[in-house]
Scaffold this active site. Structure first.
Site, PDB file in Angstrom:
ATOM      1  N   ASP A 196       0.973  -1.362   0.011  1.00  0.00           N
ATOM      2  CA  ASP A 196      -0.076   0.076   0.042  1.00  0.00           C
ATOM      3  C   ASP A 196       0.789   1.475   0.341  1.00  0.00           C
ATOM      4  O   ASP A 196       2.110   1.429   0.702  1.00  0.00           O
ATOM      5  CB  ASP A 196      -1.268  -0.105   1.163  1.00  0.00           C
ATOM      6  CG  ASP A 196      -2.263   1.226   0.776  1.00  0.00           C
ATOM      7  OD1 ASP A 196      -3.279   0.708   0.867  1.00  0.00           O
ATOM      8  OD2 ASP A 196      -1.807   2.532   0.800  1.00  0.00           O
ATOM      9  N   ILE A 197       0.473   2.427  -1.143  1.00  0.00           N
ATOM     10  CA  ILE A 197       1.059   3.886  -0.941  1.00  0.00           C
ATOM     11  C   ILE A 197       1.274   4.280   0.136  1.00  0.00           C
ATOM     12  O   ILE A 197       2.165   4.917   0.777  1.00  0.00           O
ATOM     13  CB  ILE A 197       0.632   4.325  -1.881  1.00  0.00           C
ATOM     14  CG1 ILE A 197       1.536   5.576  -2.795  1.00  0.00           C
ATOM     15  CG2 ILE A 197      -0.786   4.343  -1.538  1.00  0.00           C
ATOM     16  CD1 ILE A 197       1.468   5.317  -3.985  1.00  0.00           C
ATOM     17  N   ASN A 216     -12.848  -2.124   2.761  1.00  0.00           N
ATOM     18  CA  ASN A 216     -13.517  -1.400   2.569  1.00  0.00           C
ATOM     19  C   ASN A 216     -14.650  -1.207   1.616  1.00  0.00           C
ATOM     20  O   ASN A 216     -14.018  -1.732   0.509  1.00  0.00           O
ATOM     21  CB  ASN A 216     -12.859   0.005   2.938  1.00  0.00           C
ATOM     22  CG  ASN A 216     -12.294  -0.334   4.342  1.00  0.00           C
ATOM     23  OD1 ASN A 216     -12.189  -0.503   4.647  1.00  0.00           O
ATOM     24  ND2 ASN A 216     -10.735   0.560   3.774  1.00  0.00           N
ATOM     25  N   VAL A 238     -11.029   3.566  -3.649  1.00  0.00           N
ATOM     26  CA  VAL A 238     -10.643   3.473  -5.177  1.00  0.00           C
ATOM     27  C   VAL A 238     -11.218   2.200  -5.627  1.00  0.00           C
ATOM     28  O   VAL A 238     -11.148   0.915  -4.741  1.00  0.00           O
ATOM     29  CB  VAL A 238      -8.611   2.482  -4.483  1.00  0.00           C
ATOM     30  CG1 VAL A 238      -8.281   1.639  -6.347  1.00  0.00           C
ATOM     31  CG2 VAL A 238      -7.073   3.584  -4.029  1.00  0.00           C
ATOM     32  N   HIS A 287     -10.335  -4.322  -3.205  1.00  0.00           N
ATOM     33  CA  HIS A 287      -9.415  -5.579  -2.741  1.00  0.00           C
ATOM     34  C   HIS A 287      -9.233  -5.943  -1.656  1.00  0.00           C
ATOM     35  O   HIS A 287     -10.061  -5.225  -0.418  1.00  0.00           O
ATOM     36  CB  HIS A 287      -8.153  -3.706  -2.969  1.00  0.00           C
ATOM     37  CG  HIS A 287      -9.417  -2.949  -2.348  1.00  0.00           C
ATOM     38  ND1 HIS A 287      -9.563  -1.976  -2.799  1.00  0.00           N
ATOM     39  CD2 HIS A 287      -8.056  -2.538  -0.954  1.00  0.00           C
ATOM     40  CE1 HIS A 287     -10.124  -1.133  -2.381  1.00  0.00           C
ATOM     41  NE2 HIS A 287      -9.662  -0.659  -1.033  1.00  0.00           N
ATOM     42  N   HIS A 305      -7.218  -5.604   2.894  1.00  0.00           N
ATOM     43  CA  HIS A 305      -6.076  -5.328   3.036  1.00  0.00           C
ATOM     44  C   HIS A 305      -5.820  -5.972   3.878  1.00  0.00           C
ATOM     45  O   HIS A 305      -6.323  -6.776   4.910  1.00  0.00           O
ATOM     46  CB  HIS A 305      -6.544  -3.765   3.671  1.00  0.00           C
ATOM     47  CG  HIS A 305      -6.789  -2.784   3.183  1.00  0.00           C
ATOM     48  ND1 HIS A 305      -5.725  -1.570   2.629  1.00  0.00           N
ATOM     49  CD2 HIS A 305      -7.981  -2.430   2.228  1.00  0.00           C
ATOM     50  CE1 HIS A 305      -6.703  -0.239   2.398  1.00  0.00           C
ATOM     51  NE2 HIS A 305      -8.194  -0.986   1.726  1.00  0.00           N
TER      52      HIS A 305
HETATM   53  P1  DGP Z   1      -9.318   1.654   0.226  1.00  0.00           P
HETATM   54  O1  DGP Z   1      -9.279   3.229   0.895  1.00  0.00           O
HETATM   55  O2  DGP Z   1     -10.093   0.980   1.395  1.00  0.00           O
HETATM   56  O3  DGP Z   1     -10.158   1.950  -1.532  1.00  0.00           O
HETATM   57  O4  DGP Z   1      -8.315   1.712  -0.244  1.00  0.00           O
HETATM   58  C1  DGP Z   1      -7.417   1.781  -1.244  1.00  0.00           C
HETATM   59  C2  DGP Z   1      -6.007   1.963  -0.729  1.00  0.00           C
HETATM   60  O5  DGP Z   1      -4.778   2.251  -1.350  1.00  0.00           O
HETATM   61  C3  DGP Z   1      -5.521   3.305  -0.054  1.00  0.00           C
HETATM   62  O6  DGP Z   1      -4.772   2.104   1.358  1.00  0.00           O
HETATM   63  C4  DGP Z   1      -4.143   3.978  -0.758  1.00  0.00           C
HETATM   64  C5  DGP Z   1      -3.583   2.707  -1.704  1.00  0.00           C
HETATM   65  N1  DGP Z   1      -3.603   3.557  -3.130  1.00  0.00           N
HETATM   66  C6  DGP Z   1      -3.716   4.217  -3.571  1.00  0.00           C
HETATM   67  N2  DGP Z   1      -3.506   4.490  -5.075  1.00  0.00           N
HETATM   68  C7  DGP Z   1      -2.734   3.888  -4.705  1.00  0.00           C
HETATM   69  C8  DGP Z   1      -1.307   3.203  -5.517  1.00  0.00           C
HETATM   70  O7  DGP Z   1      -1.486   3.965  -7.034  1.00  0.00           O
HETATM   71  N3  DGP Z   1      -0.462   2.057  -5.333  1.00  0.00           N
HETATM   72  C9  DGP Z   1      -0.275   2.185  -4.390  1.00  0.00           C
HETATM   73  N4  DGP Z   1       0.252   1.321  -3.804  1.00  0.00           N
HETATM   74  N5  DGP Z   1      -1.457   2.397  -3.414  1.00  0.00           N
HETATM   75  C10 DGP Z   1      -2.425   2.918  -4.012  1.00  0.00           C
END
Ligand code: DGP
Length: 115
Positions: free
Chosen positions: A31-32, A88, A97, A101, A103
């Site tokens: 996760d970023i 989520n 997003v 997914h 986590h």
């Molecule tokens: P959610 O809020 O549950 O939809 O989680 C989305 C997660 O995705 C959030 O923790 C940040 C991560 N995220 C968003 N954009 C990117 C990206 O471009 N790369 C990566 N590695 N993670 C991302």
């Protein structure tokens, strides 16, 4: 693949670095914005907006998603200490997003209930 989906771009290798794990059905990457020492996202390669849009035909894929997360927890050394899987869903679930997914969070004692 959905054209404007960042996770579809990661699956296709057009964004981010090499994934932590990838096979023909799922992809896992860090996760970023990590919320724990280990914070990995495990996603289906197929674009599914959220769990609300998953269908009966996705049941094997969803099982594979969970088993991959468990395998990664083992591989990353948090299986014995414990970890949390979170999906989520929708506005109240905090989804940001819109590509389904999991986590995978571990490496510290997580609190309950979540905020
Ligand atoms: P959610 O809020 O549950 O939809 O989680 C989305 C997660 O995705 C959030 O923790 C940040 C991560 N995220 C968003 N954009 C990117 C990206 O471009 N790369 C990566 N590695 N993670 C991302």
């Amino acid at each position: 693949m959905s054209q404007n989906c960042i996770f579809c771009k990661i699956v296709a290798g057009k964004s981010g670095g090499p994934p932590l794990y990838q096979d023909e059905h799922v992809t896992a990457f860090k996760d970023i914005n990590p919320q724990a020492p280990l914070h990995v996202l495990v996603i289906p390669n197929k674009h599914i907006v959220s769990l609300n849009e998953a269908e009966a035909e996705d049941r094997v894929l969803l099982g594979h998603l969970f088993l991959t997360a468990a395998k990664l927890a083992q591989q990353e050394g948090v299986a014995a200490s414990g970890y949390r899987l979170v999906t989520n869903t929708g506005p109240n679930g905090g989804q940001s997003v819109f590509h389904l997914h999991l986590h995978l969070l571990g490496g510290r004692r997580l609190t309950w209930p979540p905020g």
